[in-house]
Design a protein around this motif. Structure first.
Motif, PDB file in Angstrom:
ATOM      1  N   LEU A 161       0.835  -1.196   0.000  1.00 58.47           N
ATOM      2  CA  LEU A 161       0.000   0.000   0.000  1.00 58.47           C
ATOM      3  C   LEU A 161       0.874   1.252   0.000  1.00 58.47           C
ATOM      4  O   LEU A 161       0.528   2.277  -0.606  1.00 58.47           O
ATOM      5  CB  LEU A 161      -0.920  -0.013   1.223  1.00 58.47           C
ATOM      6  CG  LEU A 161      -2.125   0.931   1.189  1.00 58.47           C
ATOM      7  CD1 LEU A 161      -3.042   0.602   0.017  1.00 58.47           C
ATOM      8  CD2 LEU A 161      -2.910   0.848   2.497  1.00 58.47           C
ATOM      9  N   GLY A 162       2.019   1.159   0.659  1.00 56.16           N
ATOM     10  CA  GLY A 162       2.947   2.275   0.663  1.00 56.16           C
ATOM     11  C   GLY A 162       3.442   2.617  -0.728  1.00 56.16           C
ATOM     12  O   GLY A 162       3.499   3.798  -1.113  1.00 56.16           O
ATOM     13  N   TYR A 163       3.775   1.596  -1.496  1.00 47.27           N
ATOM     14  CA  TYR A 163       4.271   1.869  -2.844  1.00 47.27           C
ATOM     15  C   TYR A 163       3.157   2.355  -3.766  1.00 47.27           C
ATOM     16  O   TYR A 163       3.407   3.121  -4.703  1.00 47.27           O
ATOM     17  CB  TYR A 163       4.965   0.627  -3.411  1.00 47.27           C
ATOM     18  CG  TYR A 163       6.298   0.385  -2.745  1.00 47.27           C
ATOM     19  CD1 TYR A 163       7.338   1.300  -2.893  1.00 47.27           C
ATOM     20  CD2 TYR A 163       6.514  -0.725  -1.934  1.00 47.27           C
ATOM     21  CE1 TYR A 163       8.557   1.114  -2.267  1.00 47.27           C
ATOM     22  CE2 TYR A 163       7.733  -0.919  -1.303  1.00 47.27           C
ATOM     23  CZ  TYR A 163       8.746  -0.002  -1.475  1.00 47.27           C
ATOM     24  OH  TYR A 163       9.953  -0.179  -0.840  1.00 47.27           O
ATOM     25  N   ILE A 164       1.939   1.945  -3.488  1.00 45.55           N
ATOM     26  CA  ILE A 164       0.809   2.522  -4.231  1.00 45.55           C
ATOM     27  C   ILE A 164       0.679   4.003  -3.900  1.00 45.55           C
ATOM     28  O   ILE A 164       0.430   4.848  -4.770  1.00 45.55           O
ATOM     29  CB  ILE A 164      -0.489   1.763  -3.907  1.00 45.55           C
ATOM     30  CG1 ILE A 164      -0.403   0.327  -4.445  1.00 45.55           C
ATOM     31  CG2 ILE A 164      -1.699   2.475  -4.504  1.00 45.55           C
ATOM     32  CD1 ILE A 164      -1.550  -0.566  -4.005  1.00 45.55           C
ATOM     33  N   GLY A 165       0.873   4.341  -2.616  1.00 44.04           N
ATOM     34  CA  GLY A 165       0.883   5.746  -2.228  1.00 44.04           C
ATOM     35  C   GLY A 165       1.973   6.506  -2.949  1.00 44.04           C
ATOM     36  O   GLY A 165       1.772   7.652  -3.401  1.00 44.04           O
ATOM     37  N   GLY A 166       3.140   5.889  -3.072  1.00 44.95           N
ATOM     38  CA  GLY A 166       4.223   6.509  -3.820  1.00 44.95           C
ATOM     39  C   GLY A 166       3.869   6.729  -5.275  1.00 44.95           C
ATOM     40  O   GLY A 166       4.272   7.724  -5.880  1.00 44.95           O
ATOM     41  N   LEU A 167       3.098   5.805  -5.834  1.00 50.11           N
ATOM     42  CA  LEU A 167       2.677   5.941  -7.235  1.00 50.11           C
ATOM     43  C   LEU A 167       1.768   7.155  -7.409  1.00 50.11           C
ATOM     44  O   LEU A 167       1.894   7.918  -8.374  1.00 50.11           O
ATOM     45  CB  LEU A 167       1.961   4.664  -7.669  1.00 50.11           C
ATOM     46  CG  LEU A 167       1.697   4.478  -9.161  1.00 50.11           C
ATOM     47  CD1 LEU A 167       2.991   4.492  -9.944  1.00 50.11           C
ATOM     48  CD2 LEU A 167       0.946   3.170  -9.388  1.00 50.11           C
ATOM     49  N   PHE A 284       9.920   6.095 -12.242  1.00 48.18           N
ATOM     50  CA  PHE A 284       9.048   6.369 -11.104  1.00 48.18           C
ATOM     51  C   PHE A 284       8.009   5.256 -10.956  1.00 48.18           C
ATOM     52  O   PHE A 284       7.825   4.649  -9.908  1.00 48.18           O
ATOM     53  CB  PHE A 284       8.274   7.668 -11.352  1.00 48.18           C
ATOM     54  CG  PHE A 284       8.820   8.909 -10.732  1.00 48.18           C
ATOM     55  CD1 PHE A 284       8.975   9.027  -9.361  1.00 48.18           C
ATOM     56  CD2 PHE A 284       9.139   9.998 -11.518  1.00 48.18           C
ATOM     57  CE1 PHE A 284       9.441  10.194  -8.796  1.00 48.18           C
ATOM     58  CE2 PHE A 284       9.605  11.173 -10.965  1.00 48.18           C
ATOM     59  CZ  PHE A 284       9.760  11.266  -9.610  1.00 48.18           C
ATOM     60  N   ILE A 285       7.306   5.038 -12.051  1.00 51.24           N
ATOM     61  CA  ILE A 285       6.173   4.113 -12.057  1.00 51.24           C
ATOM     62  C   ILE A 285       6.632   2.673 -11.925  1.00 51.24           C
ATOM     63  O   ILE A 285       6.062   1.880 -11.165  1.00 51.24           O
ATOM     64  CB  ILE A 285       5.342   4.315 -13.338  1.00 51.24           C
ATOM     65  CG1 ILE A 285       4.822   5.759 -13.398  1.00 51.24           C
ATOM     66  CG2 ILE A 285       4.199   3.318 -13.417  1.00 51.24           C
ATOM     67  CD1 ILE A 285       4.203   6.151 -14.725  1.00 51.24           C
ATOM     68  N   VAL A 286       7.681   2.322 -12.656  1.00 52.38           N
ATOM     69  CA  VAL A 286       8.191   0.949 -12.658  1.00 52.38           C
ATOM     70  C   VAL A 286       8.575   0.505 -11.248  1.00 52.38           C
ATOM     71  O   VAL A 286       8.200  -0.586 -10.789  1.00 52.38           O
ATOM     72  CB  VAL A 286       9.397   0.828 -13.614  1.00 52.38           C
ATOM     73  CG1 VAL A 286      10.170  -0.457 -13.355  1.00 52.38           C
ATOM     74  CG2 VAL A 286       8.939   0.883 -15.063  1.00 52.38           C
ATOM     75  N   VAL A 287       9.322   1.349 -10.554  1.00 54.11           N
ATOM     76  CA  VAL A 287       9.800   0.983  -9.215  1.00 54.11           C
ATOM     77  C   VAL A 287       8.635   0.823  -8.251  1.00 54.11           C
ATOM     78  O   VAL A 287       8.589  -0.116  -7.449  1.00 54.11           O
ATOM     79  CB  VAL A 287      10.813   2.024  -8.700  1.00 54.11           C
ATOM     80  CG1 VAL A 287      11.127   1.777  -7.224  1.00 54.11           C
ATOM     81  CG2 VAL A 287      12.089   1.965  -9.524  1.00 54.11           C
TER      82      VAL A 287
END
Length: 447
Positions: A161-167, A284-287
């Motif tokens: 969920l954190g990386y979704i937030g980053g997205l 950005f998106i890939v990571v």
């Protein structure tokens, strides 16, 4: 040994509470991604300091020095705060303090202009210190959210969920703020206030739904006496938590490598790979997508294969990823010469970014869950304080080593330092007995 005041905690927290806990990961990823990993790090090294005559080596060193200083502050204070939080049942109070401090200092990055090097260094030290303390504080709630066999997927859910937030945060930055260049400075300087606002709003569910389950012990004792008294007791009991101790040493080496990648990956892309804005934006998106997939996928895998085995697998994945990062320019040139192709290194680097993203999400989730498995509930904040200590001491060692090394041999060759760090972490972790570590945590809370 003391009895565990949380031994009657429910086997599972409610879904709403778990979601509220995970939303803190969703919220704080805006800081990690936009300030440390991508935008402000690149802005600081190339524009605010911007000394191109030495290949940005001074700028890179100053950046590593700021991060290392903030991590050293965490090393000193995290276990002390953890001991107080357990004794006084004040995990949410400390979490709130770190959250508000992160928001305030991050918003102030707006005022750091080209040439304002000292101001930039001070604000990065303060904001990253507050953010990093919050990481330990929120992690201390993990053992209360479910049984040991479920902590892998709960931790993985939080990280994903954190990386979704980053997205989401990255999407706004790409569409509205643009690139980290001198020409675009008046727009991109808003990255600090935006990251602060995102963190402030998105973390509200955490404070609404996450419960403080601890029971405060008698008051009338100063925070200083509580902190040092609890830590003294813990050090005397470390032999009982042998496997946790060994794992924290392993974590010291593995997280040193991870912090190097977090702090320098996008700087590496700009300085070594020489990518253009469009490729940087795609990265950005890939990571974010691959890190979310890695955290969630390995979280479920961990509950089936065991936390130690999963953690070892993520370290092996890191070794492959780092070698691929280092070899990208030469490998691209060799393939082009061998087959007459015209590939660009920046596009090959995107493929490597997928591997690095999977490694990043999975390793962080697995290590947090393993500490949760080895921690008795009534001492979770203190034990995660030691997790924070190990993490940030790793940050100090890794980033300083990389910062010094890159001034001597350049950034590309220096990145191979991470390979050695991950291999050492794997060898040390081989000494960990997961079943024995679980039994130690269980025995502590039952006596």
């Amino acid at each position: 040994m003391s009895s565990n005041s949380l031994q009657d905690a429910p086997v599972y927290a409610s879904r709403r509470e778990i979601f509220g806990w995970a939303m803190f990961d969703f919220a704080n990823q805006a800081y990690t991604l936009l300030i440390i990993t991508v935008v402000f790090g690149e802005l600081f090294t190339t524009v605010i300091v911007g000394d191109q005559d030495d290949g940005f080596r001074l700028a890179n060193f100053l950046w590593s020095l700021a991060l290392a200083t903030s991590y050293l502050m965490v090393v000193v204070s995290a276990p002390l705060c953890g001991a107080i939080m357990d004794y006084r049942a004040e995990k949410k109070r400390f979490l709130m303090a770190s959250y508000l401090a992160t928001v305030a200092t991050t918003a102030m990055l707006y005022f750091v202009e080209p040439g304002f090097v000292v101001a930039g260094l001070v604000l990065i030290v303060l904001s990253n210190y507050a953010y990093s303390m919050g990481e330990s504080f929120i992690a201390a709630f993990l053992p209360e959210l479910g049984p040991p066999g479920a902590l892998g997927k709960i931790s993985g859910f939080g990280w994903s969920l954190g990386y979704i937030g980053g997205l989401f945060a990255a999407g706004f930055t790409l569409l509205v703020l643009g690139e980290a260049t001198a020409e675009n400075f008046e727009r991109i300087r808003w990255v600090g206030p935006f990251a602060a606002g995102f963190f402030f709003v998105a973390a509200i569910p955490t404070f609404l739904w996450l419960k403080e389950r601890g029971v405060a012990k008698p008051t009338g004792v100063s925070y200083r006496r509580i902190a040092f008294g609890q830590l003294r007791s813990t050090f005397l009991e470390l032999r009982h938590f042998r496997d946790l101790t060994i794992f924290l040493v392993s974590l010291l080496f593995s997280m040193a490598g991870v912090y190097i990648i977090i702090a320098f990956a996008f700087i590496y892309g700009a300085q070594v790979i020489g990518w253009d804005e469009s490729v940087r934006n795609i990265m950005f998106i890939v990571v974010q997508v691959t890190a979310a997939a890695g955290a969630l996928g390995f979280g479920f895998l961990q509950d089936k294969l065991g936390a130690k085995r999963t953690y070892q697998m993520t370290l092996a994945l890191w070794v492959v990823a780092i070698v691929a990062i280092w070899a990208t320019p030469e490998l691209t040139a060799w393939v082009n010469a061998r087959f007459g192709w015209s590939w660009q290194a920046q596009y090959v680097f995107l493929v490597v970014g997928c591997l690095a993203g999977l490694s990043l999400g999975s390793s962080q989730s697995a290590s947090r869950a393993l500490v949760g498995v080895f921690s008795p509930l009534a001492r979770s904040a203190e034990f995660f304080g030691f997790w924070g200590l190990s993490n940030k001491l790793a940050g100090v060692l890794g980033i300083v080593m990389l910062g010094v090394l890159q001034t001597l041999i350049g950034l590309q060759a220096s990145i191979l330092l991470c390979v050695g760090l991950f291999i050492v972490a794997m060898l040390i972790c081989a000494l960990v007995n997961e079943a024995r570590g679980r039994e130690a945590a269980g025995a502590w809370k039952s006596t």
